[in-house]
Design a protein around this motif. Structure first.
Motif, PDB file in Angstrom:
ATOM      1  N   GLU A 264       0.822  -1.192   0.000  1.00  0.00           N
ATOM      2  CA  GLU A 264       0.000   0.000   0.000  1.00  0.00           C
ATOM      3  C   GLU A 264       0.867   1.257   0.000  1.00  0.00           C
ATOM      4  O   GLU A 264       0.467   2.288  -0.520  1.00  0.00           O
ATOM      5  CB  GLU A 264      -0.947   0.009   1.199  1.00  0.00           C
TER       6      GLU A 264
ATOM      7  N   MET B 282       3.663   1.399  -1.666  1.00  0.00           N
ATOM      8  CA  MET B 282       4.012   1.529  -3.080  1.00  0.00           C
ATOM      9  C   MET B 282       2.836   2.080  -3.862  1.00  0.00           C
ATOM     10  O   MET B 282       3.005   2.875  -4.775  1.00  0.00           O
ATOM     11  CB  MET B 282       4.408   0.159  -3.646  1.00  0.00           C
ATOM     12  N   ALA B 283       1.632   1.650  -3.487  1.00  0.00           N
ATOM     13  CA  ALA B 283       0.457   2.175  -4.180  1.00  0.00           C
ATOM     14  C   ALA B 283       0.289   3.661  -3.889  1.00  0.00           C
ATOM     15  O   ALA B 283      -0.159   4.414  -4.751  1.00  0.00           O
ATOM     16  CB  ALA B 283      -0.790   1.412  -3.745  1.00  0.00           C
TER      17      ALA B 283
ATOM     18  N   GLY C 264       2.674   5.629  -3.555  1.00  0.00           N
ATOM     19  CA  GLY C 264       3.679   6.291  -4.370  1.00  0.00           C
ATOM     20  C   GLY C 264       3.405   6.198  -5.851  1.00  0.00           C
ATOM     21  O   GLY C 264       4.010   6.917  -6.638  1.00  0.00           O
ATOM     22  N   ALA C 265       2.482   5.324  -6.236  1.00  0.00           N
ATOM     23  CA  ALA C 265       2.181   5.165  -7.662  1.00  0.00           C
ATOM     24  C   ALA C 265       1.266   6.299  -8.119  1.00  0.00           C
ATOM     25  O   ALA C 265       0.999   7.232  -7.389  1.00  0.00           O
ATOM     26  CB  ALA C 265       1.544   3.811  -7.904  1.00  0.00           C
ATOM     27  N   SER C 266       0.772   6.186  -9.325  1.00  0.00           N
ATOM     28  CA  SER C 266       0.169   7.379  -9.922  1.00  0.00           C
ATOM     29  C   SER C 266      -1.235   7.706  -9.449  1.00  0.00           C
ATOM     30  O   SER C 266      -1.690   8.818  -9.637  1.00  0.00           O
ATOM     31  CB  SER C 266       0.174   7.248 -11.439  1.00  0.00           C
ATOM     32  N   ARG C 267      -1.926   6.739  -8.809  1.00  0.00           N
ATOM     33  CA  ARG C 267      -3.297   7.083  -8.435  1.00  0.00           C
ATOM     34  C   ARG C 267      -3.350   7.935  -7.170  1.00  0.00           C
ATOM     35  O   ARG C 267      -4.076   8.914  -7.094  1.00  0.00           O
ATOM     36  CB  ARG C 267      -4.099   5.797  -8.225  1.00  0.00           C
ATOM     37  N   PHE C 268      -2.634   7.528  -6.166  1.00  0.00           N
ATOM     38  CA  PHE C 268      -2.589   8.304  -4.915  1.00  0.00           C
ATOM     39  C   PHE C 268      -1.194   8.891  -4.814  1.00  0.00           C
ATOM     40  O   PHE C 268      -0.403   8.480  -4.007  1.00  0.00           O
ATOM     41  CB  PHE C 268      -2.813   7.410  -3.703  1.00  0.00           C
TER      42      PHE C 268
END
Lengths: 253, 169, 427
Positions: free
Chosen positions: B47, B49-50, B52-56
């Motif tokens: 989470e 990493m998520a 840090g990804a483009s959605r959040f």
């Protein structure tokens, strides 16, 4: 006891596969188990079946390496799926080792079980047969305390070197025991607040399964004393243990 | 001497105006560029990493530079179960971080040991580190992590930074 | 027409390659002088906290220059005591712990565990068709999601950072699907013994289909970014070669096994659920190197999409739970009005399902490999011993054999191609 398995989704019908000798012949888990048993007559029990799986009980685990090499070279069990250990706290012999074998040629499973007593707690290794047994045996040594003779590098793998206990034994509480190794690691007892508040395995009625009070340190002892009492009373509900013991277990004195 | 978070002229504290502005300004720089040291141990790391990804996008808050080197990071996000075996490594890395440093305990396992009440799990990373923000959840949604980051930013903004520097000097 | 002059201006790369070609001569002339210099092997600790070890794995490497001579993995940094916890939990209470084993594909672990318990109880043949179809869709969604993350982080470690962001966008779509289905993005705890927690919400099938169409586009995009990428191919082809014999001997499973050329997939060889009714292919590599494992994963994702389409097309209606009050919680309105259902509910929640004494092993084709559960039961609601045969634990055991001979920079490529998860390895 030999039972012809019924074809079902979890137990496909016997396969016509090429054996190591190059002949097409129906190979079932039962036939392989029986071949293994006949090769080591007297050492291995008749295969027992539960849910279409065949288990063989080995009476003397000191010859496990021989049995496994035969299984690998002659019967085509070239893949050791898993190796496990069980702790029957309060019984003698205390530990059971379970080997799950599989063959990529005939696609059948077989289970080998053998008993290890607490005094010896040493079994020959099978890393010579399958290299994957290396880490499985290290894990069993780490968590259960059974040593393996001839293992190339028997040391702890999951807990750290120097951890004084064997966590998966039944007399080790879930919350752990305090330990201290300066510069390496430490452990403390986890707060369980008298729990875990769930049923204990085995036990026919609620009274034995859910005692009023559970004290983590004596949990296993509590449970096993209840199981013993129940065993003394009842003979009809005799499936208290997994099927297939080859010798009657010695009662705790 | 009160530290003001708003950078504005306040005639009542005219004597301290310059100090307050520097204080607030320095805190503003700090809070909007908190570089995390992701101590990603278990599921919460996914989470993280998520986040840090483009959605959040965590880089909206200045924190996308996930520095795995403790010397270059400001906030350690302990994401996942800390076992006793790992505890000393986490502590060592925390000690290698340069001041000022903060800790976010992400998830139930890092905050209190979570659902793993067992012999091998440290019951909360606050037993070995001083934690600034705890995030609940198993795993917490990335929005919860961003909320924690904002809380931390608010905490950073209130720090009496210059007085601390004077003490150290 | 002016003459075209050819001017060669070697850039840094050109000069480096020229120097590399000239190197052997220089080295040869120095060889005698260098040969008797004492050299030491360096011990390098690739610590538990490392960006490219995919979790808390520690490898102690002995290096001779750049070449690894010995590699000793050190695991257990995420050991949470799952097996001991299982001895103290009822079967249903253990389901959330299975989520966190392979935390990249929680739905697959849920399905695997519940299938194992159902096999123990002997009700696996009574599962309604709808339940089986939904479970297959869950498994395949989990497979796609796990491979997406595996490839994304693998590419990021090897240097292609953009791929990570691309694959994570698709993962977010999977998370949306999971959230509408189970309530949680991730760590779903969706399956129950004898069925599922709840049925598909309305409109979910269309969302799933839309996702499948989009993810295929994304997989193709990822492939164009990586499969013919000179740098990626150089870093992965010929690296980390696992021979057939080694793969069998070390017990590898899943894409790692199939990358080495062994055509074995538990969905085909030991079919469970409704896999024997579905048409799909099993991709098998040939060279056993990292590139083959990568290709196997890409193709597996496409096959999973194909499977999901078939399931959605053939999905029957009907109940989603086994109609046995002793196993599955009865519906709440019956619990509150009928005595028998109230008793079933009470016993189910407090004591757990009553499993018969016995032992089973069930192996499931997880995205990482063969996830097996060995359950030894003495009767009652809690297992006497639950052993989790985790694919990552076994896959990692090949590292001491595989890494020596490779260069330091290949370690990252090899680790990423094995796609292991420490949560599963250490349990």
């Amino acid at each position: 006891m030999s039972v012809v398995p019924n074809p079902s989704p979890s137990n496909p019908p016997p396969r016509q596969t090429e054996t190591a000798a190059g002949r097409l012949s129906p190979v079932t888990a039962l036939s392989l188990a029986q071949k293994l048993q006949r090769q080591f007559e007297g050492l291995i029990s008749e295969p027992t079946e539960f849910r279409a799986e065949f288990s063989l009980q080995i009476s003397n685990l000191q010859r496990i390496s021989e049995i496994c090499s035969f299984a690998k070279t002659e019967l085509g069990f070239d893949y050791l799926v898993d190796m496990t250990s069980l702790d029957h706290y309060g019984e003698d012999p205390r530990f059971t080792l379970v080997y799950h074998l599989y063959g990529y040629g005939h696609l059948q499973y077989v289970r080998l079980k053998g008993e290890v007593s607490e005094e010896t707690a040493e079994v020959p290794t099978v890393t010579g047969v399958w290299r994957t047994a290396d880490w499985h045996e290290r894990e069993i040594y780490d968590l259960m305390g059974i040593r393996f003779k001839g293992h190339p590098d028997l040391r702890r793998i999951i807990m750290w070197e120097g951890y004084p206990y064997f966590p998966l034994r039944k007399d080790f509480p879930l919350s752990g025991r305090p330990s201290e190794m300066p510069e390496v690691a430490f452990t403390q007892q986890a707060p369980l607040a008298g729990g875990p508040f769930v049923t204990i395995a085995g036990g026919k009625d609620t009274i034995s399964r859910e005692p009023r009070v559970r004290i983590p340190d004596t949990d296993a002892i509590e449970m096993n004393s209840r199981l013993e009492r129940r065993r003394d009373i009842k003979g009809a509900h005799g499936e208290a243990r997994a099927p297939g013991p080859i010798q009657p277990k010695k009662e705790r004195a | 001497m009160q530290t003001q978070t708003e950078i504005g002229y306040n005639s009542k504290v005219e004597g301290d105006v310059v100090v307050t502005r520097v204080d607030a300004a320095l805190n503003w720089f700090r809070k909007n560029s908190l570089w995390p040291m992701p101590m990603g141990l278990a599921c919460c790391a996914i989470e993280l990493m998520a986040a840090g990804a483009s959605r959040f996008d965590i880089s909206r808050f200045g924190a996308e530079v996930m520095r795995f080197s403790p010397r270059q990071s400001d906030v350690m996000i302990v994401a996942g179960t800390v076992t006793y075996k790992m505890a000393l490594a986490v502590k060592r890395i925390y000690e290698q971080m340069a001041e000022p440093k903060w800790v976010i305990a992400m998830g139930a396992c890092a905050s209190t040991g979570g659902m793993y009440r067992s012999y091998a799990v440290l019951q909360g990373v606050d037993r070995i580190l001083p934690v600034d923000v705890y995030v609940a959840g198993c795993p917490p949604r990335p929005e919860a992590l961003l909320d924690a980051l904002i809380k931390l930013q608010n905490k950073v903004a209130k720090e009496p930074i210059l007085s601390m520097l004077k003490k150290v000097a | 027409m002016p003459e075209l002059l050819e001017i060669q201006i070697p850039d840094a790369a050109g000069r480096a390659s020229q120097a590399a070609q000239e190197l052997p001569e220089r080295v040869k002339s120095n060889a005698e002088e260098v040969a008797d210099l004492p050299t030491e092997k360096m011990v390098l600790n690739m610590g538990p906290s490392h960006p490219a070890t995919h979790g808390v794995l520690r490898i102690v490497l002995e290096l001779d220059g750049e070449i690894i001579t010995k590699a000793t993995p050190d695991i257990g940094y995420l050991h949470r005591g799952d097996e001991k916890i299982a001895e103290n939990m009822t079967y249903t209470q253990f389901i959330p712990y299975t989520d966190r084993l392979d935390y990249l594909a929680p739905l697959a672990n849920n399905v695997a565990y519940v299938l194992a318990v159902e096999k123990l109880m002997g009700i696996d043949k009574q599962l309604p068709q709808r339940c089986q179809f939904v479970r297959v869709i869950c498994c395949e969604l989990a497979r796609i999601s796990s491979h997406l993350l595996g490839l994304g982080s693998y590419a990021m470690d090897v240097g292609a950072i953009t791929v990570f962001l691309h694959t994570f966008t698709e993962r977010e779509k999977v998370y949306n699907l999971c959230e509408s289905l189970t309530g949680a993005r991730f760590t779903t705890s969706y399956t129950r013994i004898g069925g599922l927690a709840r049925d598909l919400p309305p409109g979910w099938a269309e969302q799933c289909r839309k996702f499948c169409h989009e993810v295929v586009v994304n997989i193709n995009e990822t492939e164009t970014l990586l499969s013919r990428n000179r740098i990626f191919v150089d870093r992965t082809q010929g690296v980390g070669v696992v021979s057939r014999q080694d793969a069998i001997d070390y017990g590898l499973s899943g894409p790692n096994l199939r990358g080495s050329g062994i055509e074995h997939d538990l969905r085909k060889t030991q079919p469970y659920l409704i896999y024997n009714q579905l048409k799909f292919e099993v991709p098998v590599g040939s060279a056993g190197d990292c590139y083959d494992r990568y290709l196997v994963r890409i193709e597996e994702m496409r096959q999973s999409v194909h499977i999901i389409h078939q399931c959605l097309d053939q999905m029957p209606g009907g109940p989603v739970n086994v109609p046995d009050g002793k196993v599955v919680l009865p519906p709440k309105d019956r619990v509150q009005t009928r005595m028998e259902d109230l008793i079933h509910h009470f016993i189910n929640v407090t004591q757990g399902v009553n499993a018969p004494p016995g032992e089973i092993y069930f192996g499931h084709e997880n995205p990482k490999g063969e996830l097996g559960f060995y359950i030894n039961s003495k009767g009652g609601g809690t297992p006497y011993r639950l052993k989790i045969r985790s694919p990552s634990f076994v896959n990692l055991s090949i590292l001491p054999r595989l890494l020596p001979g490779h260069m330091m920079s290949d370690v990252v490529a090899v680790l990423g191609s094995f796609d292991f998860v420490m949560g599963e390895c250490d349990r």
